[in-house]
Design a protein around this motif. Sequence first.
Motif, PDB file in Angstrom:
ATOM      1  N   TYR A 150       0.858  -1.193   0.000  1.00 39.38           N
ATOM      2  CA  TYR A 150       0.000   0.000   0.000  1.00 39.38           C
ATOM      3  C   TYR A 150       0.898   1.247   0.000  1.00 39.38           C
ATOM      4  O   TYR A 150       1.583   1.525   0.989  1.00 39.38           O
ATOM      5  CB  TYR A 150      -0.916   0.000   1.220  1.00 39.38           C
ATOM      6  CG  TYR A 150      -1.765  -1.254   1.328  1.00 39.38           C
ATOM      7  CD1 TYR A 150      -2.987  -1.341   0.673  1.00 39.38           C
ATOM      8  CD2 TYR A 150      -1.319  -2.348   2.062  1.00 39.38           C
ATOM      9  CE1 TYR A 150      -3.751  -2.487   0.756  1.00 39.38           C
ATOM     10  CE2 TYR A 150      -2.081  -3.507   2.152  1.00 39.38           C
ATOM     11  CZ  TYR A 150      -3.299  -3.572   1.491  1.00 39.38           C
ATOM     12  OH  TYR A 150      -4.057  -4.711   1.571  1.00 39.38           O
ATOM     13  N   LEU A 151       0.865   1.963  -1.110  1.00 37.30           N
ATOM     14  CA  LEU A 151       1.705   3.154  -1.277  1.00 37.30           C
ATOM     15  C   LEU A 151       0.866   4.356  -1.691  1.00 37.30           C
ATOM     16  O   LEU A 151       1.347   5.245  -2.415  1.00 37.30           O
ATOM     17  CB  LEU A 151       2.789   2.886  -2.317  1.00 37.30           C
ATOM     18  CG  LEU A 151       3.773   1.753  -2.001  1.00 37.30           C
ATOM     19  CD1 LEU A 151       4.669   1.467  -3.192  1.00 37.30           C
ATOM     20  CD2 LEU A 151       4.607   2.084  -0.777  1.00 37.30           C
ATOM     21  N   ALA A 152      -0.353   4.417  -1.236  1.00 37.39           N
ATOM     22  CA  ALA A 152      -1.259   5.503  -1.611  1.00 37.39           C
ATOM     23  C   ALA A 152      -0.845   6.820  -0.970  1.00 37.39           C
ATOM     24  O   ALA A 152      -0.113   6.859   0.032  1.00 37.39           O
ATOM     25  CB  ALA A 152      -2.694   5.157  -1.186  1.00 37.39           C
ATOM     26  N   ASN A 153      -1.299   7.912  -1.598  1.00 38.70           N
ATOM     27  CA  ASN A 153      -1.124   9.254  -1.045  1.00 38.70           C
ATOM     28  C   ASN A 153       0.336   9.592  -0.756  1.00 38.70           C
ATOM     29  O   ASN A 153       0.685  10.096   0.300  1.00 38.70           O
ATOM     30  CB  ASN A 153      -1.961   9.403   0.235  1.00 38.70           C
ATOM     31  CG  ASN A 153      -2.124  10.847   0.646  1.00 38.70           C
ATOM     32  OD1 ASN A 153      -1.946  11.756  -0.154  1.00 38.70           O
ATOM     33  ND2 ASN A 153      -2.448  11.077   1.905  1.00 38.70           N
ATOM     34  N   ASN A 154       1.195   9.289  -1.730  1.00 37.37           N
ATOM     35  CA  ASN A 154       2.585   9.715  -1.667  1.00 37.37           C
ATOM     36  C   ASN A 154       2.858  10.699  -2.806  1.00 37.37           C
ATOM     37  O   ASN A 154       1.918  11.310  -3.316  1.00 37.37           O
ATOM     38  CB  ASN A 154       3.518   8.501  -1.721  1.00 37.37           C
ATOM     39  CG  ASN A 154       3.613   7.792  -0.378  1.00 37.37           C
ATOM     40  OD1 ASN A 154       4.107   8.346   0.602  1.00 37.37           O
ATOM     41  ND2 ASN A 154       3.128   6.552  -0.324  1.00 37.37           N
ATOM     42  N   LYS A 155       4.093  10.850  -3.211  1.00 39.92           N
ATOM     43  CA  LYS A 155       4.448  11.831  -4.236  1.00 39.92           C
ATOM     44  C   LYS A 155       5.162  11.174  -5.410  1.00 39.92           C
ATOM     45  O   LYS A 155       6.152  11.671  -5.925  1.00 39.92           O
ATOM     46  CB  LYS A 155       5.315  12.930  -3.623  1.00 39.92           C
ATOM     47  CG  LYS A 155       4.610  13.718  -2.520  1.00 39.92           C
ATOM     48  CD  LYS A 155       5.506  14.788  -1.938  1.00 39.92           C
ATOM     49  CE  LYS A 155       4.786  15.578  -0.851  1.00 39.92           C
ATOM     50  NZ  LYS A 155       5.641  16.636  -0.269  1.00 39.92           N
TER      51      LYS A 155
END
Length: 601
Positions: A291-296
């Motif tokens: 889960y790597l959501a809401n990064n840049k």
Amino acid sequence: MTDMKENTLEEKESDNENGRPGSEISLDSSDSNRKRPSLRGSAKFRRVPSAANSQGSMEDKMLALNALLSDSLLITEFPGRNGEVSRNGKTEDDDTLKDEFGDDLSDDDFEELPEDGRSSRDVDYDTDLDMDYDEWINEAKREIENDKTGEKKYLHMCEETGVIPASYFLNHIQEKEFSMKYHGLGPNGAKAIAWPLKTNKKIEKINLEGNWIEAEGSIYLAKMLKNNIYVTELHLAENRIGNEGAEAISDMLQKNDMIYSLDLSGNSIEDYGAEKLCRVLLKNSSIKHLYLANNKFEERAAGWLREVLTNNETLETVDLSWNHLRTRGAIAIAEGVQENYGLRILNLAMNGFAQDGSEAMGKALKNNRTLLELDLSHNRIPEAGATAISQGLQHNDTLKVLRVASNPLGGEGPLELLNVIAKNDMSEIRVLDLTDVLVTPAFKELQQSLEKDRILTVYFGNVVGEIFDFSSIKFDPFCDFRRNPMSLLIEYCKEAGYRLVDLFNDFDRDGNQVISKEEFIMGIKKAGVKISIRQLEILIESLDINKDGNIDFRELVIGEKTYTQQKMKLAAEAKKLGRKVSSTKLMDDMYLKKMIDENYA
């Protein structure tokens, strides 16, 4: 003067001949150069009778002294600073040795007494003053290191880092699933829990979401997990670990092959951190859910993720929603999905796919045979993009959930998607999510038909051209006020000490016994009655019986009469229920209504 000295000496010799002891030798106890026998301190000499006869030879005295020194010692206590020792309740001074053995004792038989009163010579007996402090400290350290529960380690680390211990941690440290979300741990708090978790054999799932442990805290946790073989799920969402923290986690994953679920969402990880993670994921065969959501993540990160999706067949769930992939990044991800043979769930919502990205994803759906759920919501997919996705669905027989909500699919886009599902007999679609997407009547008709014949659920927004029936709204916020709109007006009259006729005369400025709608509104505002505009409209509507737009005195009286009748009716209902209430409460509409509703509920 010479005669006096001679007389004194004769008296002393006479006293000695008669067996009387001579005068004692006086030693100044305050003298810093006092001498004491070398064997003194906690060892008290056992007394040996001395020769009473002063005529005894010096040889006899020395024999007695040797016998005394060679005799056994009786352990008592250290002397005080004044040179005295207490024994059996009596006080004796070591100077009495001089009385018994004379001045023939040499300085070698004495040593200077230190100011602290302690003996400088080692003696053969046990004492707690010779405690091995290093051994005592090491014992405390061993006790902490051998702590199997982790409680002592945690409390010790809290003391070292200045962190206030959290009872929640101590109460749940022995559970399989340890969840400590939004506790405000910070970097030091993460350090405090990392050490006891290092040797913990109970916890299998760690959830520290929303604690802002930052890069420093993630480094402590990564060190703890390097050799941990029990933790299988690690959730560090919303912790601001950044690129440095992502790198620490990546280094840990090179040695730890037990973690199969990793959540690093909302941590401001950029392309550099994504590269570090992807390099590890290319070799890692244990992580299944990522889960790597809401990064840049941007285009560069998407390139590395394409390599992971192409070569890693272990990953089953990947969440990349709410990143900055944009069109080129979307194309790279789609290429990885096209070559993937293990992925089951993929979330790509809110990444700005647009038309090019959605077309690339349509091609991926045409070739992929493992993907079960795909989320493309909030991606600015136009009508042409919906057409491209529908072309991919023509050949897909594995996808079960497709979410394309909140996209400008146009009038024909949703219908094309539904038509493809209807025509593909091998389609496994069970959920089609088009929430907030405007559809046509033809779409709704087809949707109803498919839901009857198949196991299919379709979510969509409004239907074009459909008139909304406001009568279906059951909730009326002014329901209670409509029941008796005169209540506010009469309550105001009671508080102000007005009669209703007085209020009417104040409102009737021109004295024609008729109040216009404008006069009524101005009078209510001037009086300061707490009433909303909508309530005021309802009140005027209820008082204007003949609907001429004005309120005359007769209508106002009828309104008051109706209000009184309703109160009497409510009071009668309350009496039927057998409730014993005060007269004040009987006149309270809300109280009586609540009482009746409770009885007939």
